[in-house]
Scaffold this active site. Structure first.
Site, PDB file in Angstrom:
ATOM      1  N   GLU A 158      50.230   8.517  54.228  1.00 42.19           N
ATOM      2  CA  GLU A 158      49.653   7.156  54.063  1.00 42.19           C
ATOM      3  C   GLU A 158      50.749   6.096  54.245  1.00 42.19           C
ATOM      4  O   GLU A 158      50.755   5.082  53.553  1.00 42.19           O
ATOM      5  CB  GLU A 158      49.017   6.987  52.688  1.00 42.19           C
ATOM      6  CG  GLU A 158      48.138   8.116  52.274  1.00 42.19           C
ATOM      7  CD  GLU A 158      46.715   7.951  52.709  1.00 42.19           C
ATOM      8  OE1 GLU A 158      46.301   6.821  53.021  1.00 42.19           O
ATOM      9  OE2 GLU A 158      46.016   8.968  52.758  1.00 42.19           O
TER      10      GLU A 158
HETATM   11  C1  LIG Z   1      50.276  17.197  52.871  1.00 40.89           C
HETATM   12  C2  LIG Z   1      49.980  16.160  53.929  1.00 40.89           C
HETATM   13  C3  LIG Z   1      48.698  15.679  54.086  1.00 40.89           C
HETATM   14  C4  LIG Z   1      48.412  14.777  55.114  1.00 40.89           C
HETATM   15  N1  LIG Z   1      47.104  14.369  55.295  1.00 40.89           N
HETATM   16  C5  LIG Z   1      46.803  13.625  56.400  1.00 40.89           C
HETATM   17  C6  LIG Z   1      45.428  13.333  56.712  1.00 40.89           C
HETATM   18  O1  LIG Z   1      44.503  13.689  55.974  1.00 40.89           O
HETATM   19  N2  LIG Z   1      45.158  12.656  57.858  1.00 40.89           N
HETATM   20  C7  LIG Z   1      46.151  12.245  58.708  1.00 40.89           C
HETATM   21  O2  LIG Z   1      45.838  11.650  59.732  1.00 40.89           O
HETATM   22  N3  LIG Z   1      47.453  12.488  58.423  1.00 40.89           N
HETATM   23  C8  LIG Z   1      47.797  13.188  57.296  1.00 40.89           C
HETATM   24  N4  LIG Z   1      49.114  13.480  57.021  1.00 40.89           N
HETATM   25  C9  LIG Z   1      50.148  13.043  57.954  1.00 40.89           C
HETATM   26  C10 LIG Z   1      50.962  11.857  57.459  1.00 40.89           C
HETATM   27  O3  LIG Z   1      50.184  10.711  57.410  1.00 40.89           O
HETATM   28  C11 LIG Z   1      52.178  11.729  58.380  1.00 40.89           C
HETATM   29  O4  LIG Z   1      52.999  12.830  58.057  1.00 40.89           O
HETATM   30  C12 LIG Z   1      52.919  10.432  58.204  1.00 40.89           C
HETATM   31  O5  LIG Z   1      52.205   9.384  58.789  1.00 40.89           O
HETATM   32  C13 LIG Z   1      54.323  10.464  58.825  1.00 40.89           C
HETATM   33  O6  LIG Z   1      54.273  10.920  60.135  1.00 40.89           O
HETATM   34  P1  LIG Z   1      55.206  12.133  60.610  1.00 40.89           P
HETATM   35  O7  LIG Z   1      55.123  13.203  59.601  1.00 40.89           O
HETATM   36  O8  LIG Z   1      54.845  12.473  62.011  1.00 40.89           O
HETATM   37  O9  LIG Z   1      56.680  11.576  60.549  1.00 40.89           O
HETATM   38  P2  LIG Z   1      57.409  10.717  61.692  1.00 40.89           P
HETATM   39  O10 LIG Z   1      56.558   9.571  62.079  1.00 40.89           O
HETATM   40  O11 LIG Z   1      57.889  11.629  62.752  1.00 40.89           O
HETATM   41  O12 LIG Z   1      58.638  10.150  60.873  1.00 40.89           O
HETATM   42  C14 LIG Z   1      59.794  10.942  60.573  1.00 40.89           C
HETATM   43  C15 LIG Z   1      60.776  10.037  59.824  1.00 40.89           C
HETATM   44  O13 LIG Z   1      61.145   8.927  60.670  1.00 40.89           O
HETATM   45  C16 LIG Z   1      60.849   7.707  60.009  1.00 40.89           C
HETATM   46  N5  LIG Z   1      60.415   6.706  60.979  1.00 40.89           N
HETATM   47  C17 LIG Z   1      59.440   6.808  61.926  1.00 40.89           C
HETATM   48  N6  LIG Z   1      59.319   5.664  62.606  1.00 40.89           N
HETATM   49  C18 LIG Z   1      60.218   4.794  62.061  1.00 40.89           C
HETATM   50  C19 LIG Z   1      60.556   3.438  62.296  1.00 40.89           C
HETATM   51  N7  LIG Z   1      59.961   2.711  63.229  1.00 40.89           N
HETATM   52  N8  LIG Z   1      61.529   2.869  61.529  1.00 40.89           N
HETATM   53  C20 LIG Z   1      62.151   3.569  60.561  1.00 40.89           C
HETATM   54  N9  LIG Z   1      61.865   4.861  60.283  1.00 40.89           N
HETATM   55  C21 LIG Z   1      60.907   5.460  61.016  1.00 40.89           C
HETATM   56  C22 LIG Z   1      59.727   8.033  59.035  1.00 40.89           C
HETATM   57  O14 LIG Z   1      59.649   7.093  57.998  1.00 40.89           O
HETATM   58  C23 LIG Z   1      60.159   9.414  58.561  1.00 40.89           C
HETATM   59  O15 LIG Z   1      61.128   9.311  57.567  1.00 40.89           O
HETATM   60  C24 LIG Z   1      49.441  14.331  55.970  1.00 40.89           C
HETATM   61  C25 LIG Z   1      50.752  14.794  55.784  1.00 40.89           C
HETATM   62  C26 LIG Z   1      51.033  15.695  54.783  1.00 40.89           C
HETATM   63  C27 LIG Z   1      52.446  16.196  54.630  1.00 40.89           C
END
Ligand SMILES: Cc1cc2nc3c(=O)[nH]c(=O)nc-3n(C[C@H](O)[C@H](O)[C@H](O)COP(=O)(O)OP(=O)(O)OC[C@H]3O[C@@H](n4cnc5c(N)ncnc54)[C@H](O)[C@@H]3O)c2cc1C
Length: 406
Positions: free
Chosen positions: A383
């Site tokens: 989120e």
């Molecule tokens: C248990 C669990 C349940 C989930 N449930 C859902 C769900 O129901 N529906 C759904 O759609 N998603 C869900 N998610 C996904 C979740 O919303 C994403 O994991 C989240 O949005 C972060 O994306 P990512 O994991 O791809 O990380 P990334 O976007 O790859 O980010 C990796 C790191 O880089 C940082 N980063 C990325 N871009 C920037 C920037 N521009 N500036 C600075 N830092 C940055 C991030 O903050 C993070 O620290 C879930 C995740 C988990 C772990």
């Protein structure tokens, strides 16, 4: 500037609880107490808890924020809803995630964006717990930047067919319907939202194993291979999928904030209890000042997190009553972001401190602090990861012209 916005004026806010609100909260508390042994057993057996839906459906708690017009919708105001989710959060982030996804990302998003036909079709079974809702935005290569998703849809014979992969989808294997987001085939703009029946051929979900925490929660990978959506099940106007998704996330953040306040409360309660029974060096550990420090800081963070939550709920209620007011929407978004960010970090900190107060016993999953430590970590990622929310909060003060990316 949003910070000076009239909606953010704390002196205008009233956090009193009416008798009717108190009754709902008592009902939630009763259900949570009864549910605890069921979740405990699943947690220790490392098994997905499939009793959340039937148990809380029976307690009439799966439609809390949804209008009474729809099935078992309870029509709770945002304050009651937030306090209810806070109470559920004490039971653990796994249980609370079910509510956040099914009610906040699912029902509230349909209620805001759906046509009357969609609301009449999807909300009654969702509120009654006959149909669980999921929210599929994230993909293997699109997380913090959902605009880079690659799932696409084609239109054929009056239907939509979606192809792509969604990742980390809570309730992806449990849900009957999923809100899902895709671009028109061959395009990188004009994202659309859809409500998809997960029993459609072309929808496949697989549970993600080996997570750090949330062992009782269904988190799945979803594969879409020309998965069908009826023409009338596009959610929101064509091309407005990103707005639909972002408004869902705003609802979700309030819910995560509430759940995290519950986690802090539970960690504090557990730490206070333990500090009052464990003796070392000839006295209760609660009499050692460095143990008191953990408890004092948890207690301060609880107050701060709760006030941010109540403020966000108060503003969100105003927005619910005036959903076309853009300034109010932005104020709500900012307030929910701050509440979620603070509560997420404070809940992890509280879990860490509670584990420390418990010593080696804190390292056992038989005790609640260890579970909170493993489970609350995700709230700094989903989120809106911390770093993304830090930028959102900064823009609340700097203004949008400072946006690093759009
Ligand atoms: C248990 C669990 C349940 C989930 N449930 C859902 C769900 O129901 N529906 C759904 O759609 N998603 C869900 N998610 C996904 C979740 O919303 C994403 O994991 C989240 O949005 C972060 O994306 P990512 O994991 O791809 O990380 P990334 O976007 O790859 O980010 C990796 C790191 O880089 C940082 N980063 C990325 N871009 C920037 C920037 N521009 N500036 C600075 N830092 C940055 C991030 O903050 C993070 O620290 C879930 C995740 C988990 C772990």
């Amino acid at each position: 500037m949003l910070e000076q916005n009239e909606f953010m004026n704390l002196s205008k806010m009233n956090f009193d609880i009416s008798e009717e609100q108190a009754m709902v909260l008592e009902q939630v508390d009763r259900a949570c107490r009864e549910f605890r042994p069921i979740e405990d057993k699943c947690y220790l057996e490392h098994r997905i808890n499939d009793q959340v839906r039937p148990f809380f459906a029976k307690a009439h708690l799966l439609g809390l924020p949804t209008s009474r017009k729809y099935g078992d919708g309870q029509g709770a105001d945002m304050m009651t809803y937030a306090l209810a989710v806070e109470r559920i959060g004490r039971e653990g982030t796994g249980v609370r995630t079910f509510f956040s996804v099914h009610m906040a990302l699912g029902q509230m998003t349909i209620q805001h964006w759906g046509t009357e036909e969609q609301k009449a079709k999807y909300l009654p079974p969702a509120t009654r717990g006959d149909a669980v809702l999921a929210f599929g935005l994230t993909e293997p290569n699109a997380g913090s930047d959902p605009a880079s998703l690659t799932t696409y849809f084609e239109e054929k014979g009056g239907k939509y067919y979606l192809t792509g992969q969604k990742m980390w989808i809570s309730l992806g294997s449990t849900a009957k319907y999923i809100l899902v987001f895709a671009y028109p085939k061959g395009k990188r703009e004009g994202m659309c939202g859809f409500i998809m029946d997960t029993s459609t051929p072309g929808y496949k979900a697989e549970i993600i194993p080996h997570k750090l925490g949330l062992p009782t929660a269904d988190t799945s990978t979803v594969y879409l291979d020309k998965a069908e959506v009826a023409k009338e099940d596009m959610l929101g106007p064509p091309g407005k999928g990103m707005s639909v998704a972002l408004s869902g996330l705003m609802n979700g953040r309030l819910s995560v904030a509430a759940g995290c306040v519950g986690v802090i409360q539970d960690c504090l309660d557990e730490a206070v209890r333990y500090a009052g029974v464990r003796f070392q060096h000839g006295k209760l550990i609660g009499k050692h000042q460095l143990v008191q420090r953990h408890i004092g800081l948890m207690s301060m963070n609880l107050d701060a997190a709760k006030l941010l939550l109540l403020k966000a709920a108060f503003i969100k209620q105003k927005y619910e009553e005036d959903p076309k007011n853009r300034a109010l929407m932005e104020a709500t978004d900012l307030a929910c972001t701050k509440a979620k960010y603070f509560a997420a970090n404070a809940s992890f900190d509280a879990a860490n401190r509670a584990v420390q107060v418990f010593g080696a016993n804190g390292y056992s999953l038989e005790n609640r602090p260890a579970r909170h430590l493993a489970d609350s970590r995700v709230t700094m990622i989903y989120e809106g990861a911390n770093e993304i929310l830090e930028q959102k909060m900064a823009l609340g003060s700097l203004g949008k012209s400072f946006e690093a990316y759009s």
